[in-house]
Design a protein around this motif. Structure first.
Motif, mmCIF file in Angstrom:
data_model
loop_
_atom_site.group_PDB
_atom_site.id
_atom_site.type_symbol
_atom_site.label_atom_id
_atom_site.label_comp_id
_atom_site.label_asym_id
_atom_site.label_seq_id
_atom_site.Cartn_x
_atom_site.Cartn_y
_atom_site.Cartn_z
ATOM 1 N N ASP A 34 -5.957 -5.680 -8.095
ATOM 2 C CA ASP A 34 -5.031 -4.360 -8.382
ATOM 3 C C ASP A 34 -4.262 -4.023 -7.117
ATOM 4 O OD1 ASP A 34 -6.344 -4.471 -10.911
ATOM 5 O OD2 ASP A 34 -7.528 -2.755 -10.619
ATOM 6 N N ASP A 35 -4.930 -4.407 -5.870
ATOM 7 C CA ASP A 35 -4.004 -4.202 -4.534
ATOM 8 C C ASP A 35 -2.606 -4.865 -4.885
ATOM 9 O OD1 ASP A 35 -5.788 -2.090 -3.553
ATOM 10 O OD2 ASP A 35 -6.605 -3.385 -2.130
ATOM 11 N N ARG A 36 -2.772 -5.968 -5.382
ATOM 12 C CA ARG A 36 -1.585 -6.862 -5.267
ATOM 13 C C ARG A 36 -0.604 -6.402 -6.263
ATOM 14 N NH1 ARG A 36 -4.024 -12.588 -6.457
ATOM 15 N NH2 ARG A 36 -5.634 -11.895 -6.110
ATOM 16 N N LEU A 37 -1.181 -5.874 -7.547
ATOM 17 C CA LEU A 37 -0.029 -5.527 -8.131
ATOM 18 C C LEU A 37 0.606 -4.261 -7.910
ATOM 19 C CD1 LEU A 37 -2.089 -6.541 -11.657
ATOM 20 C CD2 LEU A 37 0.043 -7.190 -10.895
ATOM 21 N N MET A 131 -5.720 3.305 -3.129
ATOM 22 C CA MET A 131 -5.150 2.570 -2.393
ATOM 23 C C MET A 131 -6.165 1.791 -1.071
ATOM 24 S SD MET A 131 -1.689 2.532 0.011
ATOM 25 C CE MET A 131 -0.300 2.703 -1.222
ATOM 26 N N SER A 132 -6.267 0.768 -0.998
ATOM 27 C CA SER A 132 -7.120 0.094 0.003
ATOM 28 C C SER A 132 -6.559 0.024 1.383
ATOM 29 C CB SER A 132 -7.823 -1.053 -0.333
ATOM 30 O OG SER A 132 -6.878 -2.011 0.140
ATOM 31 N N PRO A 133 -6.964 0.232 2.430
ATOM 32 C CA PRO A 133 -6.297 0.111 3.799
ATOM 33 C C PRO A 133 -5.559 -1.082 3.755
ATOM 34 C CG PRO A 133 -8.517 0.745 4.205
ATOM 35 C CD PRO A 133 -8.535 0.432 2.663
ATOM 36 N N GLY A 134 -6.035 -2.371 3.338
ATOM 37 C CA GLY A 134 -5.316 -3.431 3.410
ATOM 38 C C GLY A 134 -3.871 -3.213 2.929
ATOM 39 N N VAL A 135 -3.626 -2.760 1.578
ATOM 40 C CA VAL A 135 -2.353 -2.404 0.895
ATOM 41 C C VAL A 135 -1.534 -1.882 2.148
ATOM 42 C CG1 VAL A 135 -1.189 -1.324 -0.734
ATOM 43 C CG2 VAL A 135 -3.521 -2.374 -1.381
ATOM 44 N N GLU A 136 -1.872 -0.906 2.655
ATOM 45 C CA GLU A 136 -0.982 -0.256 3.706
ATOM 46 C C GLU A 136 -0.616 -1.095 4.726
ATOM 47 O OE1 GLU A 136 -2.056 3.891 5.207
ATOM 48 O OE2 GLU A 136 -3.459 3.885 3.354
ATOM 49 N N VAL A 137 -1.452 -2.106 5.125
ATOM 50 C CA VAL A 137 -0.849 -2.816 6.373
ATOM 51 C C VAL A 137 0.221 -3.751 5.793
ATOM 52 C CG1 VAL A 137 -1.813 -4.794 7.608
ATOM 53 C CG2 VAL A 137 -3.327 -2.594 7.552
ATOM 54 N N VAL A 138 -0.147 -4.254 4.579
ATOM 55 C CA VAL A 138 0.745 -5.182 4.099
ATOM 56 C C VAL A 138 2.350 -4.567 3.582
ATOM 57 C CG1 VAL A 138 1.253 -7.215 2.161
ATOM 58 C CG2 VAL A 138 -1.178 -6.709 3.209
ATOM 59 N N LEU A 139 2.034 -3.565 2.987
ATOM 60 C CA LEU A 139 3.248 -2.603 2.828
ATOM 61 C C LEU A 139 4.169 -2.201 4.205
ATOM 62 C CD1 LEU A 139 4.611 -1.493 0.251
ATOM 63 C CD2 LEU A 139 3.363 0.702 0.699
ATOM 64 N N GLU A 140 3.557 -1.987 5.012
ATOM 65 C CA GLU A 140 4.120 -1.468 6.319
ATOM 66 C C GLU A 140 5.006 -2.899 6.788
ATOM 67 O OE1 GLU A 140 4.988 1.308 7.754
ATOM 68 O OE2 GLU A 140 4.161 2.089 5.693
ATOM 69 N N ALA A 141 4.103 -3.892 6.649
ATOM 70 C CA ALA A 141 4.769 -5.292 7.191
ATOM 71 C C ALA A 141 6.029 -5.578 6.505
ATOM 72 C CB ALA A 141 3.715 -6.270 7.019
ATOM 73 N N ILE A 142 5.858 -5.367 5.164
ATOM 74 C CA ILE A 142 6.996 -5.682 4.324
ATOM 75 C C ILE A 142 8.122 -4.960 4.598
ATOM 76 C CG2 ILE A 142 7.883 -5.657 1.670
ATOM 77 C CD1 ILE A 142 4.971 -6.747 0.933
#
Ligand code: EQ3
Length: 319
Positions: A34-37, A131-142
């Motif tokens: 769900d985080d990926r989608l 939203m999990s904290p991991g999503v924010e990390v990846v989104l910021e990196a993108i």
């Protein structure tokens, strides 16, 4: 001098700066489904403020149409389930059908689903999603990537979805419809520092979507290595790959360096910009081509690398 594909892969390796893309994709792969989608949706809508892909057109959608109609008729929870199964690469009939699609059909499929999401006809994010904290990390990196790298992350995510059966190899797929070029690509190529006919003819043939001419420039055991992939070996396999993935590209090489070896072979690195028909002139991808040309002037190997930053366009000499 004898060279192998393995030895050719490392030419000019001391001029390369590692791209952040594989690390971002590895982080993305660790997220829950769900985080990926959800992340793809947020990244896509964020990018959509400045760039949007071109509509794929009816010809490109013909292979995806049946699947899209099936999904449209499902209730929201069923639609969400299908998307989860695609992202999880589950072995389901829909996920298998998707696995058969070419890269461009997969992109067209998600483009259409994305449109349905914008219209509110398909839910973009699972109901009750947190939203999990991991999503924010990846989104910021993108967000920190340039547009060319962002669309590469999205493309790779889409390509990796669906059930990957052995039967879904490219030999079993229907021929890919041609991308119609709105404006012809540059046809007369000059590259500062590189006069090698095989390289100039390669770019000119690719810009004309003349893959037959491009492939004839290779040795019969020659190889092409696309970004973040293994080499594709042999003219037939390269031609099939180009037909599916290289249509409508605008290649604008800018400068290069050529080193002639004692046996007459040449190692050539060229940097420049490539545009995909999905985003046209709005997104330029900074890339490098690393060619190994044999003494007879044929391409034995070419690797295509995504550059880590625009500064790398000038990074032609060993550090
Ligand atoms: C709906 C949404 C947003 C949310 C949902 O949860 C999940 C998904 C997946 C969603 C939808 C996402 C969508 C619609 C994504 C669309 C992405 C697109 C259209 C990306 C297109 C990218 C194209 C790229 C990166 C093309 C790169 C081409 C290159 C670098 C070509 C290089 C080549 C050269 C230069 C050669 O010399 C030889 C051939 C080769 C092709 C290798």
């Amino acid at each position: 001098m004898t060279y192998t594909i393995e030895s050719a892969q490392s030419i000019f390796s001391n001029t390369q700066i590692p791209s952040q893309i594989p690390a971002i994709i590895a982080l993305f792969d660790q997220l829950s489904v769900d985080d990926r989608l959800a992340l793809l949706w947020y990244a896509y809508t964020e990018m959509g403020k400045t760039i949007t892909p071109a509509a794929p057109g009816a010809a490109r959608l013909q292979f995806a149409e049946r699947l899209l109609n099936e999904i449209k008729q499902m209730p929201n929870e069923g639609q969400m389930q299908v998307m989860r199964e695609l992202a999880l690469r589950s072995d389901t009939p829909i996920s298998r059908t998707y696995g058969y699609f070419s890269v461009n059909t997969k992109l067209a499929f998600w483009y259409e689903l994305g449109e349905l999401m914008k219209q509110g006809l398909v839910t973009p994010v699972p109901t009750g999603y947190q939203m999990s904290p991991g999503v924010e990390v990846v989104l910021e990196a993108i967000k920190k990537l340039d547009a060319g790298q962002q669309i590469t992350v999205l493309r790779n995510a889409v390509v990796d979805m669906g059930y990957d059966s052995d039967a879904a190899s490219s030999e079993n797929r229907a021929a890919e419809p041609m991308f119609k070029r709105a404006v012809p690509a540059p046809s007369k190529i000059t590259i500062a520092g590189v006069m090698e006919p095989a390289v100039l003819n390669y770019v000119e043939a690719m810009n004309a979507d003349n893959f037959k001419a491009a492939v004839e420039l290779f040795t019969s055991d020659g190889a092409l290595q696309p970004p973040f992939q293994k080499p594709i070996v042999g003219r037939e396999a390269i031609a099939k790959y180009m037909q599916e993935e290289a249509q409508g590209l605008n290649m604008m090489p800018q400068q290069g360096i050529c080193e002639t070896k004692a046996d007459g072979s040449k190692q050539i690195k060229v940097t420049g910009v490539v545009q995909t028909p999905w985003f046209g002139v709005n997104v330029g991808m900074n890339i490098a081509w690393r060619f190994l040309i044999n003494p007879q002037g044929k391409i034995f190997f070419v690797a295509i690398d995504m550059l880590a930053s625009p500064q790398e366009l000038l990074n032609l000499r060993p550090r």
